[in-house]
Motif scaffolding. Structure first.
Motif, PDB file in Angstrom:
ATOM      1  N   MET A 160       0.847  -1.196   0.000  1.00  0.00           N
ATOM      2  CA  MET A 160       0.000   0.000   0.000  1.00  0.00           C
ATOM      3  C   MET A 160       0.881   1.243   0.000  1.00  0.00           C
ATOM      4  SD  MET A 160      -3.198   0.928   0.066  1.00  0.00           S
ATOM      5  CE  MET A 160      -4.127   2.445   0.289  1.00  0.00           C
ATOM      6  N   LYS A 161       0.527   2.202  -0.855  1.00  0.00           N
ATOM      7  CA  LYS A 161       1.279   3.460  -0.923  1.00  0.00           C
ATOM      8  C   LYS A 161       0.353   4.608  -0.522  1.00  0.00           C
ATOM      9  CE  LYS A 161       4.340   4.463  -4.097  1.00  0.00           C
ATOM     10  NZ  LYS A 161       5.006   4.792  -5.393  1.00  0.00           N
ATOM     11  N   THR A 162       0.841   5.453   0.364  1.00  0.00           N
ATOM     12  CA  THR A 162       0.098   6.638   0.785  1.00  0.00           C
ATOM     13  C   THR A 162       0.850   7.876   0.339  1.00  0.00           C
ATOM     14  OG1 THR A 162      -0.779   5.484   2.725  1.00  0.00           O
ATOM     15  CG2 THR A 162      -0.896   7.889   2.728  1.00  0.00           C
ATOM     16  N   ILE A 163       0.160   8.711  -0.426  1.00  0.00           N
ATOM     17  CA  ILE A 163       0.743   9.964  -0.939  1.00  0.00           C
ATOM     18  C   ILE A 163      -0.006  11.109  -0.284  1.00  0.00           C
ATOM     19  CG2 ILE A 163       1.144  11.377  -2.991  1.00  0.00           C
ATOM     20  CD1 ILE A 163       0.890   8.625  -4.582  1.00  0.00           C
ATOM     21  N   THR A 164       0.694  11.918   0.482  1.00  0.00           N
ATOM     22  CA  THR A 164       0.062  13.024   1.195  1.00  0.00           C
ATOM     23  C   THR A 164       0.572  14.347   0.648  1.00  0.00           C
ATOM     24  OG1 THR A 164      -0.060  11.673   3.208  1.00  0.00           O
ATOM     25  CG2 THR A 164      -0.393  14.049   3.457  1.00  0.00           C
ATOM     26  N   LEU A 165      -0.351  15.152   0.143  1.00  0.00           N
ATOM     27  CA  LEU A 165      -0.025  16.490  -0.363  1.00  0.00           C
ATOM     28  C   LEU A 165      -0.681  17.500   0.573  1.00  0.00           C
ATOM     29  CD1 LEU A 165      -0.704  15.953  -4.193  1.00  0.00           C
ATOM     30  CD2 LEU A 165       1.427  15.595  -2.935  1.00  0.00           C
ATOM     31  N   THR A 166       0.135  18.270   1.278  1.00  0.00           N
ATOM     32  CA  THR A 166      -0.373  19.233   2.254  1.00  0.00           C
ATOM     33  C   THR A 166      -0.227  20.645   1.708  1.00  0.00           C
ATOM     34  OG1 THR A 166       0.268  17.763   4.072  1.00  0.00           O
ATOM     35  CG2 THR A 166      -0.171  20.081   4.621  1.00  0.00           C
ATOM     36  N   LEU A 167      -1.344  21.316   1.555  1.00  0.00           N
ATOM     37  CA  LEU A 167      -1.357  22.659   0.957  1.00  0.00           C
ATOM     38  C   LEU A 167      -0.576  23.638   1.825  1.00  0.00           C
ATOM     39  CD1 LEU A 167      -2.782  24.240  -1.449  1.00  0.00           C
ATOM     40  CD2 LEU A 167      -4.406  25.009   0.290  1.00  0.00           C
ATOM     41  N   LYS A 168       0.309  24.385   1.173  1.00  0.00           N
ATOM     42  CA  LYS A 168       1.046  25.424   1.907  1.00  0.00           C
ATOM     43  C   LYS A 168       0.824  26.813   1.318  1.00  0.00           C
ATOM     44  CE  LYS A 168       5.461  24.601  -0.510  1.00  0.00           C
ATOM     45  NZ  LYS A 168       6.872  24.225  -0.310  1.00  0.00           N
ATOM     46  N   LYS A 169       0.289  26.863   0.092  1.00  0.00           N
ATOM     47  CA  LYS A 169      -0.027  28.153  -0.530  1.00  0.00           C
ATOM     48  C   LYS A 169      -1.187  27.963  -1.488  1.00  0.00           C
ATOM     49  CE  LYS A 169       2.398  29.970  -3.929  1.00  0.00           C
ATOM     50  NZ  LYS A 169       3.496  30.617  -4.711  1.00  0.00           N
ATOM     51  N   LYS A 170      -2.203  28.817  -1.360  1.00  0.00           N
ATOM     52  CA  LYS A 170      -3.369  28.738  -2.225  1.00  0.00           C
ATOM     53  C   LYS A 170      -3.189  29.649  -3.433  1.00  0.00           C
ATOM     54  CE  LYS A 170      -8.426  28.715  -1.907  1.00  0.00           C
ATOM     55  NZ  LYS A 170      -9.581  28.906  -1.009  1.00  0.00           N
ATOM     56  N   SER A 171      -3.459  29.105  -4.612  1.00  0.00           N
ATOM     57  CA  SER A 171      -3.295  29.868  -5.850  1.00  0.00           C
ATOM     58  C   SER A 171      -4.560  30.664  -6.163  1.00  0.00           C
ATOM     59  CB  SER A 171      -2.989  28.914  -7.002  1.00  0.00           C
ATOM     60  OG  SER A 171      -2.949  29.599  -8.231  1.00  0.00           O
ATOM     61  N   GLN A 172      -4.393  31.854  -6.706  1.00  0.00           N
ATOM     62  CA  GLN A 172      -5.541  32.638  -7.162  1.00  0.00           C
ATOM     63  C   GLN A 172      -6.146  32.039  -8.419  1.00  0.00           C
ATOM     64  OE1 GLN A 172      -6.917  35.299  -5.469  1.00  0.00           O
ATOM     65  NE2 GLN A 172      -5.464  34.633  -3.904  1.00  0.00           N
ATOM     66  N   ILE A 173      -5.287  31.435  -9.261  1.00  0.00           N
ATOM     67  CA  ILE A 173      -5.735  30.722 -10.457  1.00  0.00           C
ATOM     68  C   ILE A 173      -5.736  29.230 -10.126  1.00  0.00           C
ATOM     69  CG2 ILE A 173      -5.283  30.230 -12.891  1.00  0.00           C
ATOM     70  CD1 ILE A 173      -3.774  32.893 -13.012  1.00  0.00           C
ATOM     71  N   ALA A 174      -6.795  28.534 -10.512  1.00  0.00           N
ATOM     72  CA  ALA A 174      -6.952  27.139 -10.098  1.00  0.00           C
ATOM     73  C   ALA A 174      -5.857  26.238 -10.659  1.00  0.00           C
ATOM     74  CB  ALA A 174      -8.316  26.629 -10.532  1.00  0.00           C
ATOM     75  N   LEU A 175      -5.330  25.359  -9.807  1.00  0.00           N
ATOM     76  CA  LEU A 175      -4.435  24.300 -10.235  1.00  0.00           C
ATOM     77  C   LEU A 175      -5.271  23.201 -10.887  1.00  0.00           C
ATOM     78  CD1 LEU A 175      -2.871  25.841  -7.923  1.00  0.00           C
ATOM     79  CD2 LEU A 175      -1.800  23.653  -7.379  1.00  0.00           C
ATOM     80  N   GLU A 176      -4.671  22.452 -11.817  1.00  0.00           N
ATOM     81  CA  GLU A 176      -5.372  21.375 -12.504  1.00  0.00           C
ATOM     82  C   GLU A 176      -4.695  20.045 -12.168  1.00  0.00           C
ATOM     83  OE1 GLU A 176      -5.834  22.286 -16.645  1.00  0.00           O
ATOM     84  OE2 GLU A 176      -6.539  24.328 -16.240  1.00  0.00           O
ATOM     85  N   PHE A 177      -5.479  19.146 -11.545  1.00  0.00           N
ATOM     86  CA  PHE A 177      -4.909  17.923 -10.982  1.00  0.00           C
ATOM     87  C   PHE A 177      -5.270  16.669 -11.777  1.00  0.00           C
ATOM     88  CE2 PHE A 177      -3.274  17.768  -6.392  1.00  0.00           C
ATOM     89  CZ  PHE A 177      -2.498  18.900  -6.571  1.00  0.00           C
ATOM     90  N   ASP A 178      -5.740  16.800 -13.016  1.00  0.00           N
ATOM     91  CA  ASP A 178      -6.167  15.619 -13.753  1.00  0.00           C
ATOM     92  C   ASP A 178      -5.025  14.660 -14.071  1.00  0.00           C
ATOM     93  OD1 ASP A 178      -5.685  18.032 -15.295  1.00  0.00           O
ATOM     94  OD2 ASP A 178      -6.070  16.855 -17.091  1.00  0.00           O
ATOM     95  N   GLU A 179      -3.775  15.121 -14.021  1.00  0.00           N
ATOM     96  CA  GLU A 179      -2.632  14.231 -14.253  1.00  0.00           C
ATOM     97  C   GLU A 179      -2.201  13.513 -12.980  1.00  0.00           C
ATOM     98  OE1 GLU A 179      -0.637  16.917 -17.855  1.00  0.00           O
ATOM     99  OE2 GLU A 179       0.168  17.021 -15.817  1.00  0.00           O
ATOM    100  N   LEU A 180      -2.690  13.961 -11.847  1.00  0.00           N
ATOM    101  CA  LEU A 180      -2.268  13.395 -10.564  1.00  0.00           C
ATOM    102  C   LEU A 180      -3.359  12.469 -10.013  1.00  0.00           C
ATOM    103  CD1 LEU A 180      -0.605  16.533  -8.952  1.00  0.00           C
ATOM    104  CD2 LEU A 180       0.513  14.592 -10.068  1.00  0.00           C
ATOM    105  N   ILE A 181      -3.529  11.326 -10.663  1.00  0.00           N
ATOM    106  CA  ILE A 181      -4.477  10.317 -10.231  1.00  0.00           C
ATOM    107  C   ILE A 181      -3.702   9.014  -9.982  1.00  0.00           C
ATOM    108  CG2 ILE A 181      -6.487  11.328 -11.367  1.00  0.00           C
ATOM    109  CD1 ILE A 181      -6.064   9.376 -13.690  1.00  0.00           C
ATOM    110  N   PRO A 182      -4.222   8.125  -9.130  1.00  0.00           N
ATOM    111  CA  PRO A 182      -3.491   6.882  -8.839  1.00  0.00           C
ATOM    112  C   PRO A 182      -3.083   6.095 -10.073  1.00  0.00           C
ATOM    113  CG  PRO A 182      -5.279   7.157  -7.274  1.00  0.00           C
ATOM    114  CD  PRO A 182      -5.428   8.262  -8.285  1.00  0.00           C
TER     115      PRO A 182
END
Length: 269
Positions: free
Chosen positions: A1-23
């Protein structure tokens, strides 16, 4: 089992796109791969590490062995879990547009609110939103007629307008209230709403079933009274109590079922 934790440290005014970051795509990635990744932001790309701290624990032989955890307010992160087919994503905060869009498998849990188009064109898997979502949940996209066709969406809060628009399969369960035109253009599938609905569910629906346990504000004229049903079984699910069954929408020769809790909707008896 792999756990990937991404913890937000800065919020962008323009939306980030996460469609490439899927399991499905990152199950082999190590921490260095994430640190080298450039995330789309508008028409440019920036290091993912500009916005998130990254931790990777364990290994995975396939995407089904991956759990991704997004910590923090992701209200400016679009396409979370878009097109994912396996694994699990947990968002400990809000999610932006298109969360779970076109997913075919796996599970997404949003421990907050989700913006519009959550579960858009979903084909399988499970999307659970602990808060509210805005319009077009489980629907088709602009210019298309194919909405959600499989899987399950569970919404613990309230839903916006046109929930399940063009629904052609799958299940949507709303524990809160719902705005206008739930199930518009639907041809198959099941929508259950436990709260109140403002008006006009099932507009131009051809088939499928909508069940409302709360109070309905206004019924469309294209629905005709069918019968009183006690303890109905709908799409394999059993419900206790007395329901008023309507059939419609006759404006499109529809044969869909609309079930209203009789106790809450005596004005329709």
């Amino acid at each position: 089992m792999k756990t990937i934790t991404l913890t937000l440290k800065k919020k962008s005014q323009i939306a980030l796109e996460f469609d490439e970051l899927i399991p499905d795509k990152v199950f082999t990635w190590e921490k260095a791969d994430f640190e080298n990744y450039q995330v789309p932001v508008g028409n440019r790309r920036f290091p993912l590490t500009d916005y998130f701290d990254i931790e990777v624990e364990g290994t995975a032989e396939g995407p089904e062995e991956v759990k991704m955890i997004l910590e923090g307010d992701c209200g400016r992160v679009k396409y979370i879990g878009c097109k994912m087919g396996a694994g699990e994503i947990i968002v400990n905060g809000d999610a932006d547009l298109h969360c779970g869009a076109e997913m075919t498998g796996g599970k997404i849990t949003v421990n907050g609110d989700a913006e519009s188009y959550a579960g858009r064109e979903m084909k399988g898997g499970e999307l659970e939103i602990m808060g509210n979502t805005r319009e077009f949940c489980g629907c088709s996209y602009i210019g298309d007629w194919r909405g959600m066709s499989g899987g399950k969406i569970t919404l613990h809060g309230n839903a916006g307008k046109q929930l399940g628009e063009c629904l052609s399969g799958g299940e949507i369960y709303v524990k809160g209230d719902c705005d206008i035109l739930a199930g518009i253009h639907m041809s198959k599938g099941f929508i259950q709403i436990d709260g109140d609905v403002t008006r006009w569910p099932g507009g131009q629906m051809k088939n499928g079933n909508v069940l409302i346990n709360g109070e309905l504000g206004m019924l469309l004229e294209g629905f005709v009274y069918d019968e009183i049903v006690r303890d109905p079984v709908i799409d394999g699910k059993s419900f206790s109590g007395k329901y008023i069954k309507y059939t419609g929408d006759l404006a499109v020769n529809g044969k869909g079922g609309l079930y209203l809790n009789a106790e809450k909707n005596r004005k329709y008896l």
